[in-house]
Design an enzyme around this catalytic site. Sequence first.
Site, PDB file in Angstrom:
ATOM      1  N   ALA A   1       0.868  -1.163  -0.017  1.00  0.00           N
ATOM      2  CA  ALA A   1       0.067  -0.031   0.011  1.00  0.00           C
ATOM      3  C   ALA A   1       0.886   1.242  -0.012  1.00  0.00           C
ATOM      4  O   ALA A   1       0.264   2.358   0.004  1.00  0.00           O
ATOM      5  CB  ALA A   1      -0.992   0.033   1.111  1.00  0.00           C
TER       6      ALA A   1
ATOM      7  N   ARG B   1       6.554  -1.858   3.468  1.00  0.00           N
ATOM      8  CA  ARG B   1       7.967  -1.496   4.202  1.00  0.00           C
ATOM      9  C   ARG B   1       8.209  -0.223   4.229  1.00  0.00           C
ATOM     10  O   ARG B   1       8.630   0.369   5.598  1.00  0.00           O
ATOM     11  CB  ARG B   1       9.100  -2.315   3.414  1.00  0.00           C
ATOM     12  CG  ARG B   1       9.124  -3.721   3.394  1.00  0.00           C
ATOM     13  CD  ARG B   1      10.446  -4.330   2.924  1.00  0.00           C
ATOM     14  NE  ARG B   1      10.208  -4.272   1.302  1.00  0.00           N
ATOM     15  CZ  ARG B   1      11.155  -4.717   0.539  1.00  0.00           C
ATOM     16  NH1 ARG B   1      12.342  -4.822   0.633  1.00  0.00           N
ATOM     17  NH2 ARG B   1      10.867  -4.437  -0.839  1.00  0.00           N
TER      18      ARG B   1
ATOM     19  N   ASP C   1       7.285  -6.235   6.412  1.00  0.00           N
ATOM     20  CA  ASP C   1       8.112  -6.820   5.368  1.00  0.00           C
ATOM     21  C   ASP C   1       7.434  -8.334   5.099  1.00  0.00           C
ATOM     22  O   ASP C   1       7.638  -9.250   5.794  1.00  0.00           O
ATOM     23  CB  ASP C   1       9.581  -6.984   5.893  1.00  0.00           C
ATOM     24  CG  ASP C   1      10.523  -7.470   4.772  1.00  0.00           C
ATOM     25  OD1 ASP C   1      10.131  -7.744   3.488  1.00  0.00           O
ATOM     26  OD2 ASP C   1      11.715  -7.280   4.976  1.00  0.00           O
ATOM     27  N   LEU C   2       6.851  -8.302   3.845  1.00  0.00           N
ATOM     28  CA  LEU C   2       6.098  -9.402   3.352  1.00  0.00           C
ATOM     29  C   LEU C   2       7.091 -10.495   3.094  1.00  0.00           C
ATOM     30  O   LEU C   2       6.472 -11.928   3.218  1.00  0.00           O
ATOM     31  CB  LEU C   2       5.387  -9.261   2.208  1.00  0.00           C
ATOM     32  CG  LEU C   2       4.200  -8.460   2.441  1.00  0.00           C
ATOM     33  CD1 LEU C   2       3.378  -8.044   1.093  1.00  0.00           C
ATOM     34  CD2 LEU C   2       3.019  -8.919   3.550  1.00  0.00           C
TER      35      LEU C   2
ATOM     36  N   SER D   1      -0.951 -10.371 -13.329  1.00  0.00           N
ATOM     37  CA  SER D   1      -0.193  -9.908 -14.310  1.00  0.00           C
ATOM     38  C   SER D   1      -0.731 -10.518 -15.437  1.00  0.00           C
ATOM     39  O   SER D   1      -1.076 -11.638 -15.534  1.00  0.00           O
ATOM     40  CB  SER D   1       1.231  -9.951 -13.888  1.00  0.00           C
ATOM     41  OG  SER D   1       1.879  -9.597 -15.052  1.00  0.00           O
TER      42      SER D   1
ATOM     43  N   TYR E   1       9.471 -14.125 -13.319  1.00  0.00           N
ATOM     44  CA  TYR E   1       8.176 -13.691 -12.755  1.00  0.00           C
ATOM     45  C   TYR E   1       6.929 -14.245 -13.234  1.00  0.00           C
ATOM     46  O   TYR E   1       5.965 -14.283 -12.292  1.00  0.00           O
ATOM     47  CB  TYR E   1       8.354 -12.205 -13.211  1.00  0.00           C
ATOM     48  CG  TYR E   1       7.176 -11.273 -12.800  1.00  0.00           C
ATOM     49  CD1 TYR E   1       7.074 -10.689 -11.527  1.00  0.00           C
ATOM     50  CD2 TYR E   1       6.498 -10.968 -13.963  1.00  0.00           C
ATOM     51  CE1 TYR E   1       5.822 -10.037 -11.190  1.00  0.00           C
ATOM     52  CE2 TYR E   1       5.342 -10.228 -13.624  1.00  0.00           C
ATOM     53  CZ  TYR E   1       4.973  -9.851 -12.490  1.00  0.00           C
ATOM     54  OH  TYR E   1       3.858  -9.070 -12.037  1.00  0.00           O
TER      55      TYR E   1
ATOM     56  N   VAL F   1       1.331  -0.808 -16.559  1.00  0.00           N
ATOM     57  CA  VAL F   1       0.649   0.237 -15.749  1.00  0.00           C
ATOM     58  C   VAL F   1       1.928   1.352 -15.398  1.00  0.00           C
ATOM     59  O   VAL F   1       3.152   0.862 -14.858  1.00  0.00           O
ATOM     60  CB  VAL F   1       0.196  -0.567 -14.465  1.00  0.00           C
ATOM     61  CG1 VAL F   1      -0.331   0.646 -13.610  1.00  0.00           C
ATOM     62  CG2 VAL F   1      -0.754  -1.410 -14.884  1.00  0.00           C
TER      63      VAL F   1
END
Length: 249
Positions: free
Chosen positions: A14, A38, A65-66, A146, A162, A193
């Site tokens: 976010a 973060r 921190d994911l 994505s 990715y 984007v």
Amino acid sequence: MERWAGRVALVTGASSGIGAETAKVLAENGMCVIGCGRNVTAVQDLSDDLKSRSANGVLHPVKCDLRKEKQILDMFEEIKSKHGGVDVCVNCAGLGNMAQLLTGETEEWREELDVNVIALCICTREAFKQMSERNVDDGYIIHINSASGHRIAQGSNSYSFYAGTKHITEGLRQELRGRNSHIRVTAISPGLVDSGFHNKMGEEEVIKRKSMFKWLESSDIADMVKYVLQSPPHVQVHDIIVRPTEQLA
């Protein structure tokens, strides 16, 4: 969005881009939003801006921190103790290191897996757990996926690893169906984007690509999140692919 007013949404990533715009839109529409990142200062700045404009809802910043499971679990405990639990989980956080399959560094692959797959699964698991504990059967889980989760675009092999991290949603949908749950899951898959995600290409390359056609804005994807949440309970919006009009693939 009236039925979501006052309910709790977690938005990961976010602090910038799609995550920040999504957190803003949900708060503006009356939700109690937990925005994690973060860079918690950026989330706090967004929260302060929403307060200054008297938004219908509120944004609570949480530093997380994911890549670290304990921080994720601590965040969910804080959400439970302060807000009761999650009703909507929007997994926006994502990472693309441009680490190719033949030449990428192992640590780059591991970091992408930790953020794009492991963290997403932990957040999804914990959100489902909190919904189940409170008998929330109309909750929603949204993955910001994505277009790379649907194809490997020619000439973009820097994102080949990715792309492999973007295939989760259908398995989750089937698990929910197997439990006779009415919690829904949707993947929103953007093309290009203008969110800062592609900055690792280098400034010159980004400027070159943006000069070819208009990219999507983060607000376009946040609008898709709002659209999905407004769908009636009997409607399962499984996949949305949204690209710039002039993007080829």
